[in-house]
Design a protein around this motif. Structure first.
Motif, PDB file in Angstrom:
ATOM      1  N   UNK A  14       7.080  31.669 -33.066  1.00 18.69           N
ATOM      2  CA  UNK A  14       6.558  31.357 -31.730  1.00 18.69           C
ATOM      3  C   UNK A  14       6.471  32.609 -30.865  1.00 18.69           C
ATOM      4  N   UNK A  15       7.464  33.478 -30.977  1.00 16.02           N
ATOM      5  CA  UNK A  15       7.494  34.731 -30.223  1.00 16.02           C
ATOM      6  C   UNK A  15       6.287  35.602 -30.568  1.00 16.02           C
ATOM      7  N   UNK A  16       5.994  35.710 -31.861  1.00 17.75           N
ATOM      8  CA  UNK A  16       4.882  36.548 -32.303  1.00 17.75           C
ATOM      9  C   UNK A  16       3.534  35.926 -31.936  1.00 17.75           C
ATOM     10  N   UNK A  17       3.460  34.602 -31.973  1.00 18.18           N
ATOM     11  CA  UNK A  17       2.239  33.921 -31.539  1.00 18.18           C
ATOM     12  C   UNK A  17       1.999  34.189 -30.059  1.00 18.18           C
ATOM     13  N   UNK A  18       3.059  34.107 -29.268  1.00 15.85           N
ATOM     14  CA  UNK A  18       2.945  34.370 -27.831  1.00 15.85           C
ATOM     15  C   UNK A  18       2.435  35.785 -27.578  1.00 15.85           C
ATOM     16  N   UNK A  19       2.920  36.740 -28.358  1.00 15.30           N
ATOM     17  CA  UNK A  19       2.459  38.124 -28.221  1.00 15.30           C
ATOM     18  C   UNK A  19       0.967  38.223 -28.528  1.00 15.30           C
ATOM     19  N   UNK A  20       0.528  37.517 -29.563  1.00 15.44           N
ATOM     20  CA  UNK A  20      -0.893  37.533 -29.919  1.00 15.44           C
ATOM     21  C   UNK A  20      -1.753  36.905 -28.828  1.00 15.44           C
ATOM     22  N   UNK A  21      -1.299  35.803 -28.271  1.00 13.77           N
ATOM     23  CA  UNK A  21      -2.079  35.137 -27.225  1.00 13.77           C
ATOM     24  C   UNK A  21      -2.233  36.038 -26.006  1.00 13.77           C
ATOM     25  N   UNK A  22      -1.204  36.797 -25.714  1.00 11.92           N
ATOM     26  CA  UNK A  22      -1.287  37.745 -24.601  1.00 11.92           C
ATOM     27  C   UNK A  22      -2.291  38.847 -24.922  1.00 11.92           C
ATOM     28  N   UNK A  23      -2.238  39.367 -26.142  1.00 12.49           N
ATOM     29  CA  UNK A  23      -3.146  40.444 -26.543  1.00 12.49           C
ATOM     30  C   UNK A  23      -4.599  39.979 -26.590  1.00 12.49           C
TER      31      UNK A  23
END
Length: 217
Positions: free
Chosen positions: A87-96
């Motif tokens: 979930x943390x890495x998905x959140x980072x992708x959504x921000x990018x």
């Protein structure tokens, strides 16, 4: 123009190698064209076909997070669950990918998908509509595209790692070749440790195959 994002991972259950998270962004009106490119759940594509589709997809806007075994071990050592790491890495992708005002289709590892949506929003406060579903990669073409990018990226990582430590098969504990490789090399090859998920539950499963790993931890 309404943008949508599909999200999936590859290598979640492996004992050797990285976990890869991919997010794929496309105009909602163009999503049907992905079918013409051959997009479907990556598990339904043979390697040669998957690579051909991957080569077409990487020209689209997407985000990749390659989480090494070392990083997974460190985070899990701090009691961060695998679902939270994803979930943390998905959140980072959504921000990018500037995920605001988009609809995001996520292949949920949580048996209760709504819980996974909450996990993602815990790490990034965005206004996107997040639709978490089990088997989303087989329901939404954008998620299928993400699954192909994630899977092919992990396969390339596996090839790279094999050049360093030798042929370990698929990296899954259900793979007899992987088990044999661990039995013959663990503790003997100093280059191996950085690629092994030492905090993984699969290590306990390996112990039941009479591979004595305890002295290496």
């Amino acid at each position: 123009m309404k943008m949508i994002i599909g999200v999936d991972e590859a290598g979640r259950g492996c004992v050797i190698g990285p976990l890869v998270v991919a997010a794929f962004k496309i105009d909602e009106k163009l999503e049907p064209t992905l079918k013409e490119l051959g997009v479907k759940d990556s598990k339904l594509l043979l390697p040669v076909a998957r690579k051909k589709v991957y080569d077409k997809l990487v020209s689209y806007e997407h985000c990749l997070k390659i989480i090494s075994a070392t990083e997974l071990n460190e985070l899990m050592g701090k009691r961060v669950s695998l679902n939270d790491i994803e979930a943390m890495k998905i959140a980072e992708c959504l921000k990018e990918l500037d995920g605001e005002k988009t609809t995001v289709f996520v292949d949920s590892p949580d048996s209760i998908p709504e819980k996974f949506t909450k996990r993602i929003k815990k790490y990034e406060k965005i206004s996107a509509k997040i639709v978490s579903e089990n088997k989303a990669d087989s329901k939404y073409l954008c998620a299928g595209a993400a699954s192909i990018i994630a899977k092919e990226t992990r396969e390339m990582e596996v090839v790279r790692i094999k050049k360093i430590i030798g042929d370990f098969g698929s990296g899954y504990s259900s793979d007899e070749k992987t088990i044999a490789f661990l039995k013959n090399n663990y503790g003997k090859n100093s280059k191996l440790e950085e690629f092994i998920r030492t905090k993984w539950a699969t290590i306990k499963n390996l112990q039941t195959t009479q591979v004595d790993l305890k002295k290496y931890f």
